[in-house]
Design a protein around this motif. Sequence first.
Motif, PDB file in Angstrom:
ATOM      1  N   LEU A  28       0.836  -1.208   0.000  1.00 40.30           N
ATOM      2  CA  LEU A  28       0.000   0.000   0.000  1.00 40.30           C
ATOM      3  C   LEU A  28       0.869   1.255   0.000  1.00 40.30           C
ATOM      4  O   LEU A  28       0.995   1.950   1.014  1.00 40.30           O
ATOM      5  N   SER A  29       1.453   1.536  -1.145  1.00 42.25           N
ATOM      6  CA  SER A  29       2.235   2.770  -1.301  1.00 42.25           C
ATOM      7  C   SER A  29       1.273   3.954  -1.355  1.00 42.25           C
ATOM      8  O   SER A  29       0.061   3.771  -1.555  1.00 42.25           O
ATOM      9  N   ALA A  63       0.590  -6.949   0.305  1.00 42.86           N
ATOM     10  CA  ALA A  63       1.579  -7.183   1.374  1.00 42.86           C
ATOM     11  C   ALA A  63       1.479  -6.168   2.505  1.00 42.86           C
ATOM     12  O   ALA A  63       2.394  -6.045   3.307  1.00 42.86           O
ATOM     13  N   GLY A  64       0.361  -5.443   2.576  1.00 41.06           N
ATOM     14  CA  GLY A  64       0.196  -4.474   3.669  1.00 41.06           C
ATOM     15  C   GLY A  64       0.866  -3.155   3.341  1.00 41.06           C
ATOM     16  O   GLY A  64       1.193  -2.859   2.187  1.00 41.06           O
ATOM     17  N   MET A  65       1.084  -2.355   4.367  1.00 44.44           N
ATOM     18  CA  MET A  65       1.657  -1.016   4.174  1.00 44.44           C
ATOM     19  C   MET A  65       3.004  -1.134   3.459  1.00 44.44           C
ATOM     20  O   MET A  65       3.727  -2.109   3.660  1.00 44.44           O
ATOM     21  N   ASP A  66       3.306  -0.148   2.619  1.00 39.76           N
ATOM     22  CA  ASP A  66       4.580  -0.182   1.898  1.00 39.76           C
ATOM     23  C   ASP A  66       5.710   0.114   2.879  1.00 39.76           C
ATOM     24  O   ASP A  66       5.859   1.239   3.356  1.00 39.76           O
ATOM     25  N   LYS A  68       8.925   0.055   2.430  1.00 42.51           N
ATOM     26  CA  LYS A  68      10.064   0.831   1.926  1.00 42.51           C
ATOM     27  C   LYS A  68       9.740   2.320   2.020  1.00 42.51           C
ATOM     28  O   LYS A  68      10.575   3.116   2.426  1.00 42.51           O
ATOM     29  N   GLU A  69       8.505   2.672   1.693  1.00 43.93           N
ATOM     30  CA  GLU A  69       8.092   4.078   1.840  1.00 43.93           C
ATOM     31  C   GLU A  69       7.972   4.456   3.307  1.00 43.93           C
ATOM     32  O   GLU A  69       8.286   5.567   3.702  1.00 43.93           O
ATOM     33  N   ALA A  70       7.480   3.481   4.112  1.00 46.21           N
ATOM     34  CA  ALA A  70       7.184   3.791   5.512  1.00 46.21           C
ATOM     35  C   ALA A  70       8.450   3.909   6.346  1.00 46.21           C
ATOM     36  O   ALA A  70       8.466   4.609   7.352  1.00 46.21           O
ATOM     37  N   GLY A  71       9.505   3.196   5.941  1.00 47.87           N
ATOM     38  CA  GLY A  71      10.707   3.112   6.761  1.00 47.87           C
ATOM     39  C   GLY A  71      11.206   4.475   7.209  1.00 47.87           C
ATOM     40  O   GLY A  71      11.469   5.340   6.387  1.00 47.87           O
ATOM     41  N   GLN A  78       3.938   8.839   6.497  1.00 41.98           N
ATOM     42  CA  GLN A  78       3.797   7.643   5.664  1.00 41.98           C
ATOM     43  C   GLN A  78       2.359   7.422   5.234  1.00 41.98           C
ATOM     44  O   GLN A  78       2.077   6.525   4.445  1.00 41.98           O
ATOM     45  N   GLY A  79       1.447   8.218   5.757  1.00 43.93           N
ATOM     46  CA  GLY A  79       0.085   8.174   5.248  1.00 43.93           C
ATOM     47  C   GLY A  79      -0.766   7.073   5.834  1.00 43.93           C
ATOM     48  O   GLY A  79      -1.842   6.788   5.329  1.00 43.93           O
ATOM     49  N   VAL A  80      -0.310   6.464   6.946  1.00 40.74           N
ATOM     50  CA  VAL A  80      -1.150   5.446   7.577  1.00 40.74           C
ATOM     51  C   VAL A  80      -2.481   6.081   7.955  1.00 40.74           C
ATOM     52  O   VAL A  80      -3.521   5.457   7.939  1.00 40.74           O
ATOM     53  N   ASN A  81      -2.432   7.405   8.259  1.00 43.12           N
ATOM     54  CA  ASN A  81      -3.657   8.119   8.622  1.00 43.12           C
ATOM     55  C   ASN A  81      -4.701   8.091   7.525  1.00 43.12           C
ATOM     56  O   ASN A  81      -5.877   8.327   7.784  1.00 43.12           O
ATOM     57  N   GLU A  82      -4.274   7.869   6.283  1.00 45.61           N
ATOM     58  CA  GLU A  82      -5.200   7.890   5.160  1.00 45.61           C
ATOM     59  C   GLU A  82      -5.791   6.486   4.921  1.00 45.61           C
ATOM     60  O   GLU A  82      -6.830   6.347   4.294  1.00 45.61           O
TER      61      GLU A  82
END
Length: 258
Positions: A28-29, A63-66, A68-71, A78-82
Amino acid sequence: MADELVHYAVQRGIATITLDSPHNRNALSAQLRRELRDHLTAAIADDAVRVVVLAHTGTVFCAGMDLKEAGGASTEQQGVNEFPAILEQLWTSPKPVVAKLAGPARAGGVGMVAACDIAVASETATFAFSEVRIGVVPAVISVTVLPRLLPRAAHELFLTGETFDAERAVRIGLINASVPADGLDAEVDRYTKMLALGAPNALAATKEMLREPRTGDMEQDFTDMLELSAKHFAGEEGQEGIAAFVQKRKPSWVPQDN
Ligand SMILES: CC(C)(COP(=O)([O-])OP(=O)([O-])OC[C@H]1O[C@@H](n2cnc3c(N)ncnc32)[C@H](O)[C@@H]1OP(=O)([O-])[O-])[C@@H](O)C(=O)NCCC(=O)NCCSC(=O)C[C@@](C)(O)CC(=O)[O-]
Protein backbone atom coordinates in the motif's frame (compact mmCIF):
# COMPACT_ATOMS: atom_id res chain seq x y z
CA MET A 1 3.12 10.51 -15.36
CA ALA A 2 3.74 7.38 -13.28
CA ASP A 3 2.06 4.18 -14.48
CA GLU A 4 -1.26 3.38 -12.85
CA LEU A 5 -1.01 0.97 -9.93
CA VAL A 6 -4.74 0.30 -9.71
CA HIS A 7 -7.08 -0.36 -12.64
CA TYR A 8 -10.83 0.14 -12.83
CA ALA A 9 -13.31 -1.49 -15.18
CA VAL A 10 -17.09 -1.76 -15.12
CA GLN A 11 -18.82 -4.56 -16.97
CA ARG A 12 -22.43 -5.66 -16.61
CA GLY A 13 -22.84 -3.84 -13.29
CA ILE A 14 -19.66 -5.28 -11.74
CA ALA A 15 -16.86 -2.80 -11.00
CA THR A 16 -13.52 -4.58 -10.83
CA ILE A 17 -10.76 -2.72 -9.02
CA THR A 18 -7.42 -4.42 -9.66
CA LEU A 19 -4.27 -3.81 -7.62
CA ASP A 20 -1.40 -3.95 -10.08
CA SER A 21 1.91 -3.32 -8.36
CA PRO A 22 3.42 -6.80 -8.42
CA HIS A 23 7.03 -5.64 -8.01
CA ASN A 24 6.31 -4.78 -4.36
CA ARG A 25 3.56 -7.36 -3.93
CA ASN A 26 0.81 -4.74 -4.15
CA ALA A 27 2.06 -3.03 -0.99
CA LEU A 28 0.00 0.00 0.00
CA SER A 29 2.23 2.77 -1.30
CA ALA A 30 0.97 6.36 -1.27
CA GLN A 31 0.21 6.21 -5.00
CA LEU A 32 -1.62 2.89 -4.73
CA ARG A 33 -3.67 4.12 -1.77
CA ARG A 34 -4.61 7.31 -3.61
CA GLU A 35 -5.71 5.42 -6.73
CA LEU A 36 -7.58 2.80 -4.74
CA ARG A 37 -9.50 5.51 -2.87
CA ASP A 38 -10.41 7.29 -6.10
CA HIS A 39 -11.67 4.10 -7.75
CA LEU A 40 -13.69 3.12 -4.69
CA THR A 41 -15.22 6.60 -4.67
CA ALA A 42 -16.14 6.19 -8.36
CA ALA A 43 -17.66 2.73 -7.85
CA ILE A 44 -19.71 3.87 -4.86
CA ALA A 45 -21.04 6.92 -6.76
CA ASP A 46 -21.96 5.08 -9.97
CA ASP A 47 -25.60 3.92 -9.98
CA ALA A 48 -24.79 1.43 -12.74
CA VAL A 49 -22.42 -0.43 -10.38
CA ARG A 50 -24.17 -3.10 -8.34
CA VAL A 51 -21.21 -5.08 -6.96
CA VAL A 52 -17.51 -4.26 -6.50
CA VAL A 53 -14.74 -6.84 -6.85
CA LEU A 54 -11.32 -6.09 -5.35
CA ALA A 55 -8.81 -8.17 -7.29
CA HIS A 56 -5.08 -8.17 -8.05
CA THR A 57 -2.43 -9.06 -10.57
CA GLY A 58 0.71 -10.98 -9.66
CA THR A 59 1.22 -13.61 -7.02
CA VAL A 60 0.23 -11.59 -3.92
CA PHE A 61 -3.09 -9.89 -3.10
CA CYS A 62 -1.52 -7.24 -0.87
CA ALA A 63 1.58 -7.18 1.37
CA GLY A 64 0.20 -4.47 3.67
CA MET A 65 1.66 -1.02 4.17
CA ASP A 66 4.58 -0.18 1.90
CA LEU A 67 7.53 -0.77 4.22
CA LYS A 68 10.06 0.83 1.93
CA GLU A 69 8.09 4.08 1.84
CA ALA A 70 7.18 3.79 5.51
CA GLY A 71 10.71 3.11 6.76
CA GLY A 72 11.84 5.90 9.07
CA ALA A 73 8.79 8.09 8.42
CA SER A 74 6.29 9.17 11.04
CA THR A 75 2.75 7.82 10.87
CA GLU A 76 1.65 11.18 9.51
CA GLN A 77 4.28 11.23 6.77
CA GLN A 78 3.80 7.64 5.66
CA GLY A 79 0.08 8.17 5.25
CA VAL A 80 -1.15 5.45 7.58
CA ASN A 81 -3.66 8.12 8.62
CA GLU A 82 -5.20 7.89 5.16
CA PHE A 83 -5.56 4.09 5.20
CA PRO A 84 -8.64 4.10 7.50
CA ALA A 85 -10.52 5.99 4.78
CA ILE A 86 -9.99 3.06 2.39
CA LEU A 87 -11.06 0.52 5.02
CA GLU A 88 -14.10 2.65 5.76
CA GLN A 89 -15.02 2.86 2.07
CA LEU A 90 -14.87 -0.94 1.78
CA TRP A 91 -16.76 -1.44 5.06
CA THR A 92 -19.51 1.13 4.43
CA SER A 93 -19.87 0.87 0.64
CA PRO A 94 -23.61 0.60 -0.10
CA LYS A 95 -22.69 -1.92 -2.80
CA PRO A 96 -21.40 -5.33 -1.71
CA VAL A 97 -17.62 -5.72 -2.08
CA VAL A 98 -16.03 -9.08 -2.92
CA ALA A 99 -12.30 -9.65 -2.31
CA LYS A 100 -10.74 -12.04 -4.83
CA LEU A 101 -7.40 -13.46 -3.70
CA ALA A 102 -5.24 -15.60 -5.95
CA GLY A 103 -2.40 -15.31 -3.41
CA PRO A 104 -1.33 -14.19 0.06
CA ALA A 105 -2.41 -11.19 2.10
CA ARG A 106 -0.44 -9.71 4.96
CA ALA A 107 -1.17 -7.15 7.68
CA GLY A 108 -2.99 -4.17 6.12
CA GLY A 109 -3.88 -6.44 3.18
CA VAL A 110 -5.74 -8.76 5.55
CA GLY A 111 -7.44 -5.70 7.04
CA MET A 112 -8.84 -4.92 3.59
CA VAL A 113 -10.00 -8.52 3.13
CA ALA A 114 -11.82 -8.32 6.45
CA ALA A 115 -13.47 -5.03 5.43
CA CYS A 116 -15.01 -6.63 2.34
CA ASP A 117 -18.42 -8.31 2.57
CA ILE A 118 -17.33 -11.52 0.88
CA ALA A 119 -13.82 -12.90 0.41
CA VAL A 120 -12.90 -15.79 -1.86
CA ALA A 121 -9.34 -17.11 -2.01
CA SER A 122 -7.38 -19.64 -3.93
CA GLU A 123 -6.65 -22.56 -1.58
CA THR A 124 -2.93 -21.77 -1.82
CA ALA A 125 -3.41 -18.24 -0.40
CA THR A 126 -1.96 -17.57 3.03
CA PHE A 127 -2.64 -14.87 5.60
CA ALA A 128 -0.76 -13.27 8.50
CA PHE A 129 -1.16 -10.42 10.91
CA SER A 130 2.59 -10.02 10.75
CA GLU A 131 2.75 -6.51 12.27
CA VAL A 132 4.29 -7.43 15.65
CA ARG A 133 7.13 -9.24 13.87
CA ILE A 134 8.30 -5.93 12.40
CA GLY A 135 7.66 -4.02 15.62
CA VAL A 136 4.35 -2.37 14.71
CA VAL A 137 0.76 -2.95 15.79
CA PRO A 138 -2.33 -4.15 13.83
CA ALA A 139 -4.17 -1.17 15.26
CA VAL A 140 -5.97 0.42 12.32
CA ILE A 141 -6.96 -2.90 10.79
CA SER A 142 -8.31 -4.18 14.11
CA VAL A 143 -11.40 -2.05 13.43
CA THR A 144 -12.35 -4.23 10.45
CA VAL A 145 -10.75 -7.49 11.56
CA LEU A 146 -12.02 -7.86 15.12
CA PRO A 147 -15.74 -7.98 14.28
CA ARG A 148 -14.92 -10.91 11.95
CA LEU A 149 -12.74 -12.93 14.31
CA LEU A 150 -13.45 -14.71 17.56
CA PRO A 151 -11.50 -13.13 20.46
CA ARG A 152 -9.45 -16.36 20.86
CA ALA A 153 -8.39 -16.35 17.22
CA ALA A 154 -7.64 -12.62 17.30
CA HIS A 155 -5.43 -12.95 20.41
CA GLU A 156 -3.54 -15.87 18.92
CA LEU A 157 -3.10 -14.50 15.39
CA PHE A 158 -2.37 -10.87 16.34
CA LEU A 159 0.15 -11.86 19.03
CA THR A 160 1.98 -14.66 17.22
CA GLY A 161 1.96 -13.11 13.76
CA GLU A 162 1.85 -16.69 12.45
CA THR A 163 1.02 -17.49 8.84
CA PHE A 164 -2.20 -19.45 8.34
CA ASP A 165 -3.74 -21.06 5.30
CA ALA A 166 -6.97 -20.39 3.43
CA GLU A 167 -8.73 -23.37 5.00
CA ARG A 168 -8.11 -21.94 8.47
CA ALA A 169 -9.17 -18.50 7.25
CA VAL A 170 -12.53 -20.03 6.25
CA ARG A 171 -12.83 -21.87 9.56
CA ILE A 172 -12.36 -18.71 11.64
CA GLY A 173 -14.69 -16.69 9.43
CA LEU A 174 -12.10 -14.35 7.93
CA ILE A 175 -12.96 -15.45 4.38
CA ASN A 176 -15.99 -17.19 2.89
CA ALA A 177 -14.50 -19.76 0.56
CA SER A 178 -11.22 -21.29 -0.52
CA VAL A 179 -11.19 -22.95 -3.93
CA PRO A 180 -8.67 -24.50 -6.32
CA ALA A 181 -6.85 -21.78 -8.27
CA ASP A 182 -8.58 -22.69 -11.52
CA GLY A 183 -11.98 -22.33 -9.86
CA LEU A 184 -11.44 -18.81 -8.46
CA ASP A 185 -13.06 -16.89 -11.34
CA ALA A 186 -16.12 -19.15 -11.32
CA GLU A 187 -16.58 -18.88 -7.55
CA VAL A 188 -16.34 -15.07 -7.63
CA ASP A 189 -18.83 -15.01 -10.55
CA ARG A 190 -21.19 -17.19 -8.54
CA TYR A 191 -21.10 -14.67 -5.67
CA THR A 192 -21.45 -11.59 -7.89
CA LYS A 193 -24.46 -13.14 -9.66
CA MET A 194 -26.12 -13.90 -6.34
CA LEU A 195 -25.41 -10.39 -5.07
CA ALA A 196 -26.95 -8.88 -8.23
CA LEU A 197 -30.23 -10.64 -7.35
CA GLY A 198 -30.59 -8.36 -4.33
CA ALA A 199 -32.27 -4.97 -4.65
CA PRO A 200 -29.73 -2.11 -4.42
CA ASN A 201 -31.41 -0.16 -1.59
CA ALA A 202 -32.23 -3.33 0.32
CA LEU A 203 -28.59 -4.44 0.09
CA ALA A 204 -27.35 -1.03 1.26
CA ALA A 205 -29.77 -1.02 4.20
CA THR A 206 -28.87 -4.60 5.10
CA LYS A 207 -25.17 -3.72 5.13
CA GLU A 208 -25.89 -0.76 7.39
CA MET A 209 -27.98 -2.97 9.67
CA LEU A 210 -25.17 -5.53 9.90
CA ARG A 211 -22.69 -2.78 10.86
CA GLU A 212 -24.81 -1.04 13.47
CA PRO A 213 -24.57 -2.49 16.95
CA ARG A 214 -27.94 -3.22 18.55
CA THR A 215 -28.83 -1.18 21.62
CA GLY A 216 -28.96 -4.28 23.85
CA ASP A 217 -32.52 -3.36 24.79
CA MET A 218 -34.52 -6.05 22.99
CA GLU A 219 -37.77 -4.07 22.93
CA GLN A 220 -36.03 -1.03 21.46
CA ASP A 221 -34.14 -3.20 18.94
CA PHE A 222 -37.37 -4.83 17.73
CA THR A 223 -39.03 -1.40 17.45
CA ASP A 224 -36.11 -0.03 15.39
CA MET A 225 -35.98 -3.08 13.13
CA LEU A 226 -39.74 -3.19 12.65
CA GLU A 227 -39.55 0.41 11.44
CA LEU A 228 -36.75 -0.49 8.98
CA SER A 229 -38.64 -3.56 7.79
CA ALA A 230 -41.90 -1.63 7.27
CA LYS A 231 -40.08 1.10 5.36
CA HIS A 232 -38.70 -1.45 2.89
CA PHE A 233 -41.97 -3.40 2.54
CA ALA A 234 -43.71 -0.14 1.60
CA GLY A 235 -40.83 1.16 -0.52
CA GLU A 236 -40.62 1.07 -4.31
CA GLU A 237 -38.22 -1.87 -4.33
CA GLY A 238 -40.26 -3.87 -1.84
CA GLN A 239 -43.43 -3.33 -3.86
CA GLU A 240 -41.67 -4.31 -7.10
CA GLY A 241 -40.04 -7.38 -5.53
CA ILE A 242 -43.31 -8.62 -4.05
CA ALA A 243 -45.19 -7.97 -7.32
CA ALA A 244 -42.49 -9.85 -9.25
CA PHE A 245 -42.79 -12.81 -6.89
CA VAL A 246 -46.56 -12.95 -7.21
CA GLN A 247 -46.42 -12.50 -11.01
CA LYS A 248 -43.66 -15.16 -11.32
CA ARG A 249 -41.18 -12.83 -13.05
CA LYS A 250 -37.77 -11.33 -12.31
CA PRO A 251 -37.74 -8.03 -10.38
CA SER A 252 -36.69 -5.05 -12.49
CA TRP A 253 -33.24 -4.74 -10.84
CA VAL A 254 -32.11 -8.26 -11.85
CA PRO A 255 -29.96 -8.17 -15.01
CA GLN A 256 -31.68 -9.96 -17.91
CA ASP A 257 -28.82 -12.45 -18.29
CA ASN A 258 -28.67 -13.35 -14.58
C1 LIG B 1 3.89 -10.77 1.01
C2 LIG B 1 5.03 -11.75 1.03
C3 LIG B 1 4.62 -12.98 1.84
C4 LIG B 1 5.35 -12.17 -0.41
O1 LIG B 1 6.48 -13.02 -0.46
P1 LIG B 1 7.27 -13.20 -1.82
O2 LIG B 1 6.29 -13.35 -2.93
O3 LIG B 1 8.28 -14.28 -1.57
O4 LIG B 1 8.00 -11.80 -2.09
P2 LIG B 1 9.35 -11.22 -1.44
O5 LIG B 1 9.28 -11.26 0.06
O6 LIG B 1 10.52 -11.86 -2.12
O7 LIG B 1 9.23 -9.71 -1.90
C5 LIG B 1 9.27 -9.34 -3.28
C6 LIG B 1 9.52 -7.86 -3.37
O8 LIG B 1 8.39 -7.16 -2.82
C7 LIG B 1 8.85 -6.29 -1.78
N1 LIG B 1 7.82 -6.21 -0.73
C8 LIG B 1 7.12 -7.21 -0.16
N2 LIG B 1 6.31 -6.74 0.80
C9 LIG B 1 6.51 -5.40 0.82
C10 LIG B 1 5.95 -4.35 1.59
N3 LIG B 1 5.00 -4.56 2.53
N4 LIG B 1 6.37 -3.10 1.35
C11 LIG B 1 7.29 -2.84 0.40
N5 LIG B 1 7.86 -3.80 -0.37
C12 LIG B 1 7.46 -5.06 -0.16
C13 LIG B 1 10.11 -6.94 -1.27
O9 LIG B 1 10.90 -6.02 -0.56
C14 LIG B 1 10.74 -7.42 -2.56
O10 LIG B 1 11.35 -6.34 -3.21
P3 LIG B 1 12.85 -6.48 -3.84
O11 LIG B 1 13.70 -7.06 -2.78
O12 LIG B 1 12.65 -7.41 -5.00
O13 LIG B 1 13.16 -5.09 -4.23
C15 LIG B 1 6.32 -11.12 1.64
O14 LIG B 1 6.84 -10.19 0.72
C16 LIG B 1 6.12 -10.42 2.95
O15 LIG B 1 6.01 -11.06 3.98
N6 LIG B 1 6.08 -9.06 2.94
C17 LIG B 1 6.04 -8.26 4.14
C18 LIG B 1 4.66 -8.25 4.73
C19 LIG B 1 4.60 -7.40 5.97
O16 LIG B 1 5.31 -7.57 6.94
N7 LIG B 1 3.71 -6.43 5.98
C20 LIG B 1 3.54 -5.56 7.12
C21 LIG B 1 2.99 -4.29 6.64
S1 LIG B 1 2.71 -3.24 8.04
C22 LIG B 1 1.04 -2.88 7.97
O17 LIG B 1 0.36 -3.27 7.05
C23 LIG B 1 0.59 -2.07 9.13
C24 LIG B 1 -0.94 -1.89 9.40
C25 LIG B 1 -1.63 -1.13 8.28
O18 LIG B 1 -1.56 -3.16 9.56
C26 LIG B 1 -0.98 -1.08 10.70
C27 LIG B 1 -2.33 -0.93 11.40
O19 LIG B 1 -3.28 -1.72 11.19
O20 LIG B 1 -2.40 -0.01 12.28
